[in-house]
Design an enzyme around this catalytic site. Structure first.
Site, PDB file in Angstrom:
ATOM      1  N   HIS A 263       0.849  -1.192   0.000  1.00  0.00           N
ATOM      2  CA  HIS A 263       0.000   0.000   0.000  1.00  0.00           C
ATOM      3  C   HIS A 263       0.883   1.239   0.000  1.00  0.00           C
ATOM      4  O   HIS A 263       1.954   1.233   0.606  1.00  0.00           O
ATOM      5  CB  HIS A 263      -0.901   0.004   1.243  1.00  0.00           C
ATOM      6  CG  HIS A 263      -2.097   0.870   1.068  1.00  0.00           C
ATOM      7  ND1 HIS A 263      -2.049   2.229   1.230  1.00  0.00           N
ATOM      8  CD2 HIS A 263      -3.364   0.568   0.695  1.00  0.00           C
ATOM      9  CE1 HIS A 263      -3.240   2.727   0.984  1.00  0.00           C
ATOM     10  NE2 HIS A 263      -4.054   1.746   0.642  1.00  0.00           N
ATOM     11  N   ASP A 317      -7.875  -5.499   0.839  1.00  0.00           N
ATOM     12  CA  ASP A 317      -8.446  -6.424  -0.135  1.00  0.00           C
ATOM     13  C   ASP A 317      -8.084  -7.878   0.132  1.00  0.00           C
ATOM     14  O   ASP A 317      -8.601  -8.771  -0.526  1.00  0.00           O
ATOM     15  CB  ASP A 317      -7.988  -6.044  -1.549  1.00  0.00           C
ATOM     16  CG  ASP A 317      -8.658  -4.763  -2.016  1.00  0.00           C
ATOM     17  OD1 ASP A 317      -9.827  -4.573  -1.680  1.00  0.00           O
ATOM     18  OD2 ASP A 317      -8.002  -3.962  -2.698  1.00  0.00           O
TER      19      ASP A 317
HETATM   20  N1  CMC Z   1       3.787  -7.714  -4.261  1.00  0.00           N
HETATM   21  C1  CMC Z   1       5.127  -7.685  -4.419  1.00  0.00           C
HETATM   22  N2  CMC Z   1       5.868  -6.568  -4.306  1.00  0.00           N
HETATM   23  C2  CMC Z   1       5.218  -5.439  -4.027  1.00  0.00           C
HETATM   24  C3  CMC Z   1       3.827  -5.400  -3.851  1.00  0.00           C
HETATM   25  C4  CMC Z   1       3.109  -6.591  -3.969  1.00  0.00           C
HETATM   26  N3  CMC Z   1       1.785  -6.627  -3.805  1.00  0.00           N
HETATM   27  N4  CMC Z   1       3.452  -4.142  -3.597  1.00  0.00           N
HETATM   28  C5  CMC Z   1       4.558  -3.396  -3.626  1.00  0.00           C
HETATM   29  N5  CMC Z   1       5.637  -4.177  -3.871  1.00  0.00           N
HETATM   30  C6  CMC Z   1       7.041  -3.742  -3.977  1.00  0.00           C
HETATM   31  C7  CMC Z   1       7.281  -3.161  -5.363  1.00  0.00           C
HETATM   32  O1  CMC Z   1       7.710  -4.141  -6.273  1.00  0.00           O
HETATM   33  C8  CMC Z   1       8.332  -2.125  -5.081  1.00  0.00           C
HETATM   34  O2  CMC Z   1       9.567  -2.789  -4.896  1.00  0.00           O
HETATM   35  P1  CMC Z   1      10.954  -2.117  -5.414  1.00  0.00           P
HETATM   36  O3  CMC Z   1      11.071  -0.848  -4.619  1.00  0.00           O
HETATM   37  O4  CMC Z   1      11.982  -3.134  -5.085  1.00  0.00           O
HETATM   38  O5  CMC Z   1      10.772  -1.878  -6.872  1.00  0.00           O
HETATM   39  C9  CMC Z   1       7.937  -1.572  -3.715  1.00  0.00           C
HETATM   40  O6  CMC Z   1       7.228  -2.650  -3.066  1.00  0.00           O
HETATM   41  C10 CMC Z   1       7.033  -0.347  -3.788  1.00  0.00           C
HETATM   42  O7  CMC Z   1       5.913  -0.677  -4.614  1.00  0.00           O
HETATM   43  P2  CMC Z   1       5.169   0.330  -5.577  1.00  0.00           P
HETATM   44  O8  CMC Z   1       4.395  -0.436  -6.590  1.00  0.00           O
HETATM   45  O9  CMC Z   1       6.146   1.352  -6.062  1.00  0.00           O
HETATM   46  O10 CMC Z   1       4.188   1.032  -4.546  1.00  0.00           O
HETATM   47  P3  CMC Z   1       2.971   1.960  -4.899  1.00  0.00           P
HETATM   48  O11 CMC Z   1       2.746   2.776  -3.686  1.00  0.00           O
HETATM   49  O12 CMC Z   1       3.174   2.665  -6.190  1.00  0.00           O
HETATM   50  O13 CMC Z   1       1.761   0.931  -5.147  1.00  0.00           O
HETATM   51  C11 CMC Z   1       0.069  -0.634  -4.701  1.00  0.00           C
HETATM   52  C12 CMC Z   1       0.888   0.538  -4.144  1.00  0.00           C
HETATM   53  C13 CMC Z   1      -1.101  -0.912  -3.752  1.00  0.00           C
HETATM   54  C14 CMC Z   1      -0.512  -0.243  -6.068  1.00  0.00           C
HETATM   55  C15 CMC Z   1       0.971  -1.875  -4.803  1.00  0.00           C
HETATM   56  O14 CMC Z   1       1.415  -2.259  -3.529  1.00  0.00           O
HETATM   57  C16 CMC Z   1       0.288  -3.047  -5.512  1.00  0.00           C
HETATM   58  O15 CMC Z   1       0.252  -3.081  -6.738  1.00  0.00           O
HETATM   59  N6  CMC Z   1      -0.309  -4.012  -4.719  1.00  0.00           N
HETATM   60  C17 CMC Z   1      -1.038  -5.113  -5.316  1.00  0.00           C
HETATM   61  C18 CMC Z   1      -2.443  -4.671  -5.716  1.00  0.00           C
HETATM   62  C19 CMC Z   1      -3.326  -4.444  -4.519  1.00  0.00           C
HETATM   63  O16 CMC Z   1      -3.407  -5.247  -3.608  1.00  0.00           O
HETATM   64  N7  CMC Z   1      -4.056  -3.307  -4.548  1.00  0.00           N
HETATM   65  C20 CMC Z   1      -5.001  -2.936  -3.504  1.00  0.00           C
HETATM   66  C21 CMC Z   1      -4.525  -1.737  -2.738  1.00  0.00           C
HETATM   67  S1  CMC Z   1      -5.419  -1.435  -1.230  1.00  0.00           S
HETATM   68  C22 CMC Z   1      -7.025  -1.075  -1.666  1.00  0.00           C
HETATM   69  C23 CMC Z   1      -7.215  -0.033  -2.670  1.00  0.00           C
HETATM   70  O17 CMC Z   1      -6.467   0.926  -2.811  1.00  0.00           O
HETATM   71  O18 CMC Z   1      -8.223  -0.147  -3.361  1.00  0.00           O
END
Ligand code: CMC
Length: 384
Positions: A263, A317
């Site tokens: 998140h 989620d």
């Molecule tokens: N699985 C594996 N690695 C992850 C995940 C994950 N679910 N989430 C983040 N990371 C890693 C990512 O690869 C990155 O690593 P590095 O710095 O080594 O490249 C680091 O953590 C930061 O991730 P990010 O994608 O830059 O973070 P963000 O703030 O842009 O994205 C997020 C947040 C929620 C979109 C992302 O964590 C994600 O795609 N999660 C999976 C989808 C999910 O569960 N979404 C629901 C979010 S909560 C409810 C809502 O908002 O509706």
């Protein structure tokens, strides 16, 4: 040319987009408050409609105010037969979020008078949207199965009535209360993608149905609300606890996100995931265990072990789908249920945006060319 006032931040991370008094997150200390009240308190003591009132009007309703609000919603649950007929024409293979977005926007055709400075208009729109969105979700679900929609039942409260309209039978009271708590937990969450979308749309002074429709479209994506559906598909794909470690290794090797984890704001396990996990356990105690719960717990352990130092933990989620599945709800309705709840937060932001509105008009950093020549078509080369 205008001046840019801060460096470009991909995804607007940490860039404030509004001043808001609606909700608050402390992502290091597991705090989520709606209007200053801890989410745990609301989950224990409130109902979804009382919480919606609190979010939208900024204070708890008195007994009379709550009775009137609930009563108004009860009397606006039905949808016009022309909206129902329109929905009947939707392809049954279409995603329910697309059906919901289209139907929410269609309300604007039927309630087109726009009077954003009239409190009565605002109140009527709030009531109509909170009342009709669950009916539209349930109606599309039944119609895609070839059944007629079930009319709302005036003897039933909000969550019970929704489950009744959806499943065509009277739900277990515990399941209905648990669904109501799920709605409270999903009702609002500061400046996320769909809320931002709602506020941008609101800032143009368009009608509230367009505001909600744009937010529904944004929520649908798998990185946002759509993740709850993806989580269940993932648990089904993993299938058994013994496959968990290999699945996590495969995802990490392929740089593939594991759904339901991570998140932008939460640096600890999302407090809503903690509450939802507890609700799942309560439901399983009464209605029987779910094998995928064991897979989920093992997955949480494996991901925490490997990604805990990056502060990747279960988000809202992760456990919600298991709760809905136990209630007999198909997985493609998980995100529409999220939307039913989040309408409360979106409406609160719509109302707040209107108070001191200024249209959103950010800037960009141009990375294209200048003074490029016009190339006659016969001289153009194929570019991939
Ligand atoms: N699985 C594996 N690695 C992850 C995940 C994950 N679910 N989430 C983040 N990371 C890693 C990512 O690869 C990155 O690593 P590095 O710095 O080594 O490249 C680091 O953590 C930061 O991730 P990010 O994608 O830059 O973070 P963000 O703030 O842009 O994205 C997020 C947040 C929620 C979109 C992302 O964590 C994600 O795609 N999660 C999976 C989808 C999910 O569960 N979404 C629901 C979010 S909560 C409810 C809502 O908002 O509706």
């Amino acid at each position: 040319m205008g001046t840019t006032i801060c460096e470009y931040q991909p995804g607007l991370a940490n860039v404030p987009a509004a001043e808001s008094g609606i909700s608050f997150i402390d992502g290091d200390n597991s705090i989520l408050e709606y209007r200053g009240i801890a989410i745990e308190e609301l989950a224990k003591k409130s109902t979804f409609l009382e919480t919606a009132y609190l979010l939208i009007w900024g204070h708890f309703p008195t007994k009379d105010e709550l009775d009137t609000f609930e009563n108004d919603i009860l009397h606006h649950r039905r949808i016009k037969y022309r909206i129902r007929d329109m929905m009947k024409c939707f392809p049954e293979s279409g995603h329910p979020m697309d059906a919901l977005q289209t139907s929410a926007a269609a309300l604007g055709l039927f309630y087109s008078r726009r009077a954003l400075d009239n409190p009565e208009y605002i109140r009527a729109a709030v009531v109509r949207l909170l009342a009709k969105i669950p009916t539209m979700v349930a109606a599309f679900h039944l119609m895609r199965k070839g059944n007629d929609p079930i009319q709302p039942n005036d003897d039933l409260d909000y969550a019970t009535n929704f489950l009744y309209m959806l499943t065509e039978r009277m739900p277990d009271p515990l399941a209905a209360r648990i669904l109501d708590v799920c709605l409270i937990l999903h009702a609002e969450h500061t400046m996320n993608a769909s809320t931002f979308s709602a506020r941008v749309t609101a800032s143009t002074l368009t009608d509230p149905y367009a505001v909600i429709a744009s937010a529904v479209g944004t929520l649908a994506g798998p990185l946002h609300g759509g993740a709850n559906e993806e989580v269940l598909l993932m648990l089904e794909e993993i299938g058994s606890v013994k496959n968990v470690a290999a699945y996590v290794d495969k995802c990490l090797a392929n740089k593939q996100k594991i759904m339901g984890f991570g998140h932008r704001v939460w640096r600890v396990k999302d407090p809503r995931a903690i509450l939802l996990q507890d609700l799942a356990k309560q439901l399983f105690e009464k209605t029987g265990h779910d094998e995928y719960y064991d897979v989920a717990v093992a997955l949480e352990e494996a991901v925490t072990e490997r990604l805990g130092e990056k502060k990747i933990y279960p988000n809202v989620d992760f456990y919600s789908g298991l709760v809905y599945r136990k209630m007999g709800i198909p997985s493609d309705l998980f995100t529409p249920i999220f939307a039913i709840a989040r309408v409360a937060g979106w409406l609160a932001h719509w109302k707040e945006q209107l108070v001191e509105n200024r249209i959103f008009r950010p800037t960009q950093i141009y990375t294209g060319n200048h003074n490029s020549p016009y190339i006659p078509i016969e001289e153009r080369e194929f570019t991939k």
